[in-house]
Design a protein around this motif. Structure first.
Motif, PDB file in Angstrom:
ATOM      1  N   GLU A  77       0.765  -1.017  -0.480  1.00  8.37           N
ATOM      2  CA  GLU A  77      -0.133   0.156  -0.031  1.00  8.37           C
ATOM      3  C   GLU A  77       0.768   1.248   0.336  1.00  8.37           C
ATOM      4  O   GLU A  77       1.100   1.290   0.169  1.00  8.37           O
ATOM      5  CB  GLU A  77      -1.082  -0.071   1.104  1.00  8.37           C
ATOM      6  N   ASN A  78       0.933   2.051  -1.397  1.00  8.14           N
ATOM      7  CA  ASN A  78       1.713   3.579  -1.352  1.00  8.14           C
ATOM      8  C   ASN A  78       0.670   4.609  -1.301  1.00  8.14           C
ATOM      9  O   ASN A  78      -0.309   4.802  -1.822  1.00  8.14           O
ATOM     10  CB  ASN A  78       2.112   3.205  -2.203  1.00  8.14           C
ATOM     11  N   LYS A 281       7.891  -1.613   6.463  1.00  5.73           N
ATOM     12  CA  LYS A 281       7.613  -0.176   6.218  1.00  5.73           C
ATOM     13  C   LYS A 281       8.625   0.907   5.645  1.00  5.73           C
ATOM     14  O   LYS A 281       9.842   0.902   6.132  1.00  5.73           O
ATOM     15  CB  LYS A 281       7.295   0.064   7.697  1.00  5.73           C
ATOM     16  N   ILE A 282       8.151   1.435   5.211  1.00  6.19           N
ATOM     17  CA  ILE A 282       8.904   2.615   4.710  1.00  6.19           C
ATOM     18  C   ILE A 282       8.847   4.259   4.422  1.00  6.19           C
ATOM     19  O   ILE A 282       7.176   4.415   4.066  1.00  6.19           O
ATOM     20  CB  ILE A 282       9.528   3.447   3.173  1.00  6.19           C
ATOM     21  N   THR A 283       8.651   5.504   5.436  1.00  2.00           N
ATOM     22  CA  THR A 283       8.588   6.555   5.188  1.00  2.00           C
ATOM     23  C   THR A 283       9.117   7.753   5.380  1.00  2.00           C
ATOM     24  O   THR A 283      10.537   7.570   5.488  1.00  2.00           O
ATOM     25  CB  THR A 283       7.915   6.752   6.791  1.00  2.00           C
ATOM     26  N   TYR A 284       8.975   9.146   4.814  1.00  2.00           N
ATOM     27  CA  TYR A 284       9.589  10.080   3.559  1.00  2.00           C
ATOM     28  C   TYR A 284       9.159  11.218   3.968  1.00  2.00           C
ATOM     29  O   TYR A 284       7.784  10.857   3.836  1.00  2.00           O
ATOM     30  CB  TYR A 284       9.906   9.262   2.594  1.00  2.00           C
ATOM     31  N   ALA A 298       6.769  17.260   0.042  1.00  2.00           N
ATOM     32  CA  ALA A 298       6.147  15.462  -1.020  1.00  2.00           C
ATOM     33  C   ALA A 298       6.220  14.448   0.759  1.00  2.00           C
ATOM     34  O   ALA A 298       7.652  15.299   1.862  1.00  2.00           O
ATOM     35  CB  ALA A 298       6.408  14.534  -1.521  1.00  2.00           C
ATOM     36  N   SER A 299       4.989  14.058   1.333  1.00  2.00           N
ATOM     37  CA  SER A 299       5.588  12.854   1.820  1.00  2.00           C
ATOM     38  C   SER A 299       4.755  11.891   1.312  1.00  2.00           C
ATOM     39  O   SER A 299       4.025  11.713   0.696  1.00  2.00           O
ATOM     40  CB  SER A 299       5.302  13.468   3.344  1.00  2.00           C
ATOM     41  N   PHE A 300       5.225  10.341   1.829  1.00  2.00           N
ATOM     42  CA  PHE A 300       5.134   9.423   1.843  1.00  2.00           C
ATOM     43  C   PHE A 300       5.233   7.874   2.429  1.00  2.00           C
ATOM     44  O   PHE A 300       6.030   8.134   3.937  1.00  2.00           O
ATOM     45  CB  PHE A 300       5.284   9.105  -0.108  1.00  2.00           C
ATOM     46  N   LEU A 301       4.327   6.948   3.303  1.00  2.00           N
ATOM     47  CA  LEU A 301       4.074   5.968   3.245  1.00  2.00           C
ATOM     48  C   LEU A 301       4.061   4.585   2.644  1.00  2.00           C
ATOM     49  O   LEU A 301       2.951   4.261   1.489  1.00  2.00           O
ATOM     50  CB  LEU A 301       3.133   5.927   4.209  1.00  2.00           C
ATOM     51  N   ILE A 302       4.956   3.683   2.364  1.00  5.63           N
ATOM     52  CA  ILE A 302       4.793   2.224   2.464  1.00  5.63           C
ATOM     53  C   ILE A 302       4.678   1.691   2.681  1.00  5.63           C
ATOM     54  O   ILE A 302       5.773   1.167   4.377  1.00  5.63           O
ATOM     55  CB  ILE A 302       5.904   2.530   1.288  1.00  5.63           C
ATOM     56  N   VAL A 303       3.996   0.431   3.075  1.00  8.82           N
ATOM     57  CA  VAL A 303       3.163  -0.682   3.792  1.00  8.82           C
ATOM     58  C   VAL A 303       3.736  -2.054   3.202  1.00  8.82           C
ATOM     59  O   VAL A 303       2.748  -2.168   2.168  1.00  8.82           O
ATOM     60  CB  VAL A 303       2.149  -0.042   4.817  1.00  8.82           C
ATOM     61  N   HIS A 304       4.468  -2.634   3.707  1.00 11.34           N
ATOM     62  CA  HIS A 304       4.127  -4.121   2.966  1.00 11.34           C
ATOM     63  C   HIS A 304       3.890  -4.638   4.153  1.00 11.34           C
ATOM     64  O   HIS A 304       3.953  -4.999   5.394  1.00 11.34           O
ATOM     65  CB  HIS A 304       5.680  -4.213   1.755  1.00 11.34           C
TER      66      HIS A 304
END
Length: 310
Positions: A77-78, A281-284, A298-304
């Protein structure tokens, strides 16, 4: 030069809390960890700062965790948010994807896909270079050169691959010198003899994702250090206390001169599945600005999740 600065800028964002419509994702490994004591004595655990430094510099498992994904089916989920100059949201990207491999070929199935606001240019390309690099590193990466072989980032050849390699070095091998970044190459080598004087170290023990005993090792800019002397303000690394594997990495970087202005926070977290490390999880978040190029926020959240071995 421009490509290097733009790729570098993907990580180098100046983050502000003013006039936001939503709370940006806070890329902080510490939020996933329960700390037993705020600061502990490293030596009382029969360890010293150099043990952790050596492990950070020599580590290859963190990078290989992303390569391990090619052997799994999983759901990603991105969420990406972009901001205008007043820090109000002006673009949103949402993707829910299932990654799988059929007969050795990588396949992406879109469960959900939604874009709103200012995301694309008229030619169909992304408005922000940040989002383009996000796609390269964390989406198309699953069936690209990102997962080929066992080489660490930095081995790519050719001008087009050079700036991408520098970006991957910043993410996956922090603390090493990265050549070819104007004014900043030497400042990335935070454990070297010239940079070590600007930092202090903190050590703590805790619990990660409710059950894993961990060490938290922080490298933090000393209060007496001038902003211009360093680029990396903090590098926090989370180690599995049982295996000394790296499970989490948080980087806080800030620098300003006539060529660029940035302040970025980024966090990557891993977990162990059937004996293999995989990203969860990757956040930025942040902004960056260079002359003759649109400022990017920008900001983003990646969940695997739902990893299954194929």
């Amino acid at each position: 030069m421009k490509k290097i600065l733009l790729a570098f800028g993907f990580l180098l964002f100046a983050f502000s809390l003013k006039a936001q419509q939503i709370q940006r994702y806070n890329p902080d490994t510490i939020r996933t960890i329960t700390i037993d004591t705020p600061v502990a004595n490293i030596r009382s655990h029969k360890l010293n700062a150099q043990d952790f430094i050596d492990a950070v510099v020599a580590d290859t498992s963190f990078y290989k965790a992303f390569q391990n994904m090619k052997r799994y089916t999983f759901t990603a989920e991105n969420r990406i948010f972009t901001y205008d100059k007043k820090n109000k949201v002006n673009g949103k990207v949402y993707r829910k994807l299932i990654h799988s491999n059929e007969k050795g070929a990588h396949k992406i199935t879109y469960v959900a896909k939604q874009d709103t606001g200012t995301v694309y240019k008229k030619n169909g390309k992304y408005q922000l270079y940040t989002v383009e690099m996000f796609d390269y590193i964390f989406m198309n990466a699953y069936n690209s050169d990102f997962v080929k072989g066992d080489a660490l980032p930095g081995d790519s050849k050719g001008k087009n691959e050079s700036y991408k390699a520098k970006l991957k070095q910043l993410i996956f091998t922090p603390g090493r010198k990265i050549s070819g970044i104007p004014f900043l190459s030497s400042k990335t080598e935070i454990f070297g003899p010239d940079m070590r004087q600007f930092y202090r170290y903190e050590f703590a023990r805790g619990t990660y994702v409710d059950s894993i005993p961990v060490y938290r090792f922080k490298v933090i800019k000393k209060p007496s250090t001038a902003d211009g002397d360093v680029m990396i303000k903090e590098l926090t690394t989370i180690f599995d206390a049982r295996t000394f594997q790296i499970l989490g990495r948080y980087v806080d970087m800030k620098y300003s001169n006539m060529l660029f202005d940035f302040d970025v926070q980024m966090n990557i977290e891993l977990n162990n599945f059937n004996g293999e490390l995989l990203p969860i999880k990757i956040t930025y978040q942040g902004n960056w600005d260079i002359p003759f190029h649109k400022e990017e926020r920008a900001s983003f959240l990646i969940v695997h999740k739902d990893y299954k071995k194929e």
